[in-house]
Each structure stands twice: as structure tokens, then as C-alpha cells.
Design a protein around this motif. Structure first.
Motif, PDB file in Angstrom:
ATOM      1  N   ASN A  15     -23.216  -0.190 -32.230  1.00  0.00           N
ATOM      2  CA  ASN A  15     -23.670   1.146 -31.851  1.00  0.00           C
ATOM      3  C   ASN A  15     -22.632   1.847 -30.984  1.00  0.00           C
ATOM      4  O   ASN A  15     -22.397   3.043 -31.134  1.00  0.00           O
ATOM      5  N   VAL A  16     -22.001   1.100 -30.084  1.00  0.00           N
ATOM      6  CA  VAL A  16     -20.984   1.689 -29.201  1.00  0.00           C
ATOM      7  C   VAL A  16     -19.797   2.173 -30.023  1.00  0.00           C
ATOM      8  O   VAL A  16     -19.297   3.284 -29.809  1.00  0.00           O
ATOM      9  N   ASN A  17     -19.338   1.370 -30.969  1.00  0.00           N
ATOM     10  CA  ASN A  17     -18.205   1.790 -31.795  1.00  0.00           C
ATOM     11  C   ASN A  17     -18.559   2.996 -32.651  1.00  0.00           C
ATOM     12  O   ASN A  17     -17.722   3.875 -32.856  1.00  0.00           O
ATOM     13  N   GLU A  18     -19.775   3.051 -33.155  1.00  0.00           N
ATOM     14  CA  GLU A  18     -20.208   4.217 -33.930  1.00  0.00           C
ATOM     15  C   GLU A  18     -20.164   5.473 -33.068  1.00  0.00           C
ATOM     16  O   GLU A  18     -19.722   6.530 -33.519  1.00  0.00           O
ATOM     17  N   LYS A  19     -20.608   5.348 -31.834  1.00  0.00           N
ATOM     18  CA  LYS A  19     -20.584   6.499 -30.920  1.00  0.00           C
ATOM     19  C   LYS A  19     -19.144   6.898 -30.590  1.00  0.00           C
ATOM     20  O   LYS A  19     -18.826   8.076 -30.496  1.00  0.00           O
ATOM     21  N   LEU A  20     -18.288   5.904 -30.431  1.00  0.00           N
ATOM     22  CA  LEU A  20     -16.888   6.184 -30.143  1.00  0.00           C
ATOM     23  C   LEU A  20     -16.220   6.889 -31.319  1.00  0.00           C
ATOM     24  O   LEU A  20     -15.465   7.849 -31.128  1.00  0.00           O
ATOM     25  N   ALA A  41     -22.130   8.617 -23.725  1.00  0.00           N
ATOM     26  CA  ALA A  41     -22.980   7.532 -24.241  1.00  0.00           C
ATOM     27  C   ALA A  41     -22.220   6.220 -24.306  1.00  0.00           C
ATOM     28  O   ALA A  41     -22.766   5.158 -23.989  1.00  0.00           O
ATOM     29  N   VAL A  42     -20.952   6.282 -24.671  1.00  0.00           N
ATOM     30  CA  VAL A  42     -20.127   5.066 -24.710  1.00  0.00           C
ATOM     31  C   VAL A  42     -19.932   4.527 -23.295  1.00  0.00           C
ATOM     32  O   VAL A  42     -20.046   3.322 -23.056  1.00  0.00           O
ATOM     33  N   LEU A  43     -19.676   5.416 -22.340  1.00  0.00           N
ATOM     34  CA  LEU A  43     -19.468   4.976 -20.953  1.00  0.00           C
ATOM     35  C   LEU A  43     -20.723   4.366 -20.342  1.00  0.00           C
ATOM     36  O   LEU A  43     -20.621   3.490 -19.480  1.00  0.00           O
ATOM     37  N   GLU A  44     -21.875   4.816 -20.771  1.00  0.00           N
ATOM     38  CA  GLU A  44     -23.115   4.210 -20.278  1.00  0.00           C
ATOM     39  C   GLU A  44     -23.182   2.731 -20.652  1.00  0.00           C
ATOM     40  O   GLU A  44     -23.670   1.913 -19.884  1.00  0.00           O
ATOM     41  N   LYS A  45     -22.676   2.397 -21.826  1.00  0.00           N
ATOM     42  CA  LYS A  45     -22.697   1.003 -22.305  1.00  0.00           C
ATOM     43  C   LYS A  45     -21.482   0.214 -21.827  1.00  0.00           C
ATOM     44  O   LYS A  45     -21.542  -0.995 -21.682  1.00  0.00           O
ATOM     45  N   ASP A  46     -20.375   0.914 -21.593  1.00  0.00           N
ATOM     46  CA  ASP A  46     -19.123   0.251 -21.208  1.00  0.00           C
ATOM     47  C   ASP A  46     -18.425   1.078 -20.128  1.00  0.00           C
ATOM     48  O   ASP A  46     -17.442   1.764 -20.384  1.00  0.00           O
ATOM     49  N   PRO A  47     -18.937   1.020 -18.869  1.00  0.00           N
ATOM     50  CA  PRO A  47     -18.417   1.885 -17.802  1.00  0.00           C
ATOM     51  C   PRO A  47     -16.966   1.630 -17.402  1.00  0.00           C
ATOM     52  O   PRO A  47     -16.348   2.468 -16.761  1.00  0.00           O
ATOM     53  N   SER A  48     -16.405   0.519 -17.787  1.00  0.00           N
ATOM     54  CA  SER A  48     -15.023   0.225 -17.398  1.00  0.00           C
ATOM     55  C   SER A  48     -14.015   0.638 -18.473  1.00  0.00           C
ATOM     56  O   SER A  48     -12.824   0.367 -18.335  1.00  0.00           O
ATOM     57  N   ASN A  49     -14.447   1.304 -19.510  1.00  0.00           N
ATOM     58  CA  ASN A  49     -13.574   1.688 -20.618  1.00  0.00           C
ATOM     59  C   ASN A  49     -12.691   2.868 -20.192  1.00  0.00           C
ATOM     60  O   ASN A  49     -13.119   4.017 -20.193  1.00  0.00           O
ATOM     61  N   SER A  50     -11.454   2.566 -19.846  1.00  0.00           N
ATOM     62  CA  SER A  50     -10.518   3.576 -19.340  1.00  0.00           C
ATOM     63  C   SER A  50     -10.213   4.649 -20.371  1.00  0.00           C
ATOM     64  O   SER A  50     -10.093   5.831 -20.038  1.00  0.00           O
ATOM     65  N   MET A  51     -10.069   4.258 -21.620  1.00  0.00           N
ATOM     66  CA  MET A  51      -9.774   5.229 -22.672  1.00  0.00           C
ATOM     67  C   MET A  51     -10.903   6.256 -22.771  1.00  0.00           C
ATOM     68  O   MET A  51     -10.668   7.456 -22.830  1.00  0.00           O
ATOM     69  N   TYR A  55     -10.698  10.364 -22.088  1.00  0.00           N
ATOM     70  CA  TYR A  55     -11.064  11.388 -23.061  1.00  0.00           C
ATOM     71  C   TYR A  55     -12.283  12.190 -22.619  1.00  0.00           C
ATOM     72  O   TYR A  55     -12.374  13.391 -22.912  1.00  0.00           O
ATOM     73  N   LEU A  56     -13.191  11.574 -21.899  1.00  0.00           N
ATOM     74  CA  LEU A  56     -14.307  12.325 -21.342  1.00  0.00           C
ATOM     75  C   LEU A  56     -13.777  13.348 -20.335  1.00  0.00           C
ATOM     76  O   LEU A  56     -14.207  14.508 -20.329  1.00  0.00           O
ATOM     77  N   ALA A  57     -12.834  12.944 -19.516  1.00  0.00           N
ATOM     78  CA  ALA A  57     -12.232  13.872 -18.547  1.00  0.00           C
ATOM     79  C   ALA A  57     -11.559  15.044 -19.261  1.00  0.00           C
ATOM     80  O   ALA A  57     -11.687  16.193 -18.817  1.00  0.00           O
TER      81      ALA A  57
END
Length: 131
Positions: A15-20, A41-51, A55-57
Motif C-alpha cells: 500500500n505504501v509503494n502504491e501511494k508513493l 500518507a506515505v510519511l504517516e507509514k514511514d516517517p523516516s523516509n527522507s526522500m 518531495y513533500l517539502a
């Protein structure tokens, strides 16, 4: 900032990869509002994902939410151990310049120049215009 979408569609995606994938697809279409939603939504599941943070920023910047972008970029600069460290400094300097925080912008721009980072020549131009 150009997309680094290296994800492919497939039957076994989480689900995370689909959202990404959706986030990058919207990002590539310059639909930053929708991309922002998916990156969050991806950051909610993986808050340490720098990439994803980076991109959110950039989506926040495109959506004129500079204060939100500032939070993520400052966090990315603090982390240091990721691919987007130099870009995070550059974009944070631009945000500070836009927000009228010229001393903060100057400090980062000087660092970019001294460290001979990717954006050093552009940093010199902006620093000159801030002085």
C-alpha cells in the motif's frame, strides 16, 4: 525539483509503494496538491523516509505553504545522511529569502558557497542580491 520516481507498478506492491507511485505520478504532472496528499500518507507509514520528506517539502513550496516546507527541510538538514541534503539547504535558503528572513538565508547561502555545493554559483547571485 525533478522526480526520482524509480518505482514500478506491479501485482505485489504494498500500500505504501502504491501511494508513493501515485504521489510521484501527480508530482510529475505538476499536480502538487494531490501529490502532497499522497506523500503525507506515505510519511504517516514511514516517517523516516527522507526522500518522501523532501518531495513533500517541494510540494508545500509549490502550494505556497512555505512554513510547512521549512519544517521538513530543517529536519532534513539536521539528518545529513541522505541524498537530498544539499538540495534541502538550497530550498531552505530560498524559503528564508521569500519569507524575509534574510539573515537565515545569507547564513545558508554562505555555507553552500564555502562547501562548494551544487548550487554554489546560484547562491552567490542570490547572496549578492540580499546584501
Amino acid at each position: 525539483y525533478p522526480s526520482v520516481n524509480g518505482y514500478r507498478s506491479g501485482n505485489e506492491l504494498s500500500n505504501v509503494n502504491e501511494k508513493l507511485i501515485s504521489a510521484f505520478n501527480y508530482y510529475d504532472e505538476a499536480n502538487y496538491k494531490k501529490a502532497e496528499t499522497y506523500f503525507k500518507a506515505v510519511l504517516e507509514k514511514d516517517p523516516s523516509n527522507s526522500m518522501t520528506q523532501f518531495y513533500l517539502a517541494t510540494c508545500f513550496m509549490e502550494n505556497d505553504k512555505l512554513l510547512e516546507a521549512e519544517i521538513y527541510l530543517k529536519d532534513l538538514i539536521f539528518k545529513q545522511d541522505h541524498l537530498f541534503w544539499e538540495q534541502s539547504q538550497w530550498y531552505l535558503a530560498l524559503i528564508y529569502a521569500d519569507l524575509g528572513k534574510s539573515e537565515n538565508a545569507k547564513s545558508i547561502l554562505k555555507s553552500i558557497i564555502q562547501e562548494k555545493m551544487t548550487y554554489a554559483s546560484e547562491a552567490k547571485k542570490i547572496l549578492k542580491s540580499l546584501n
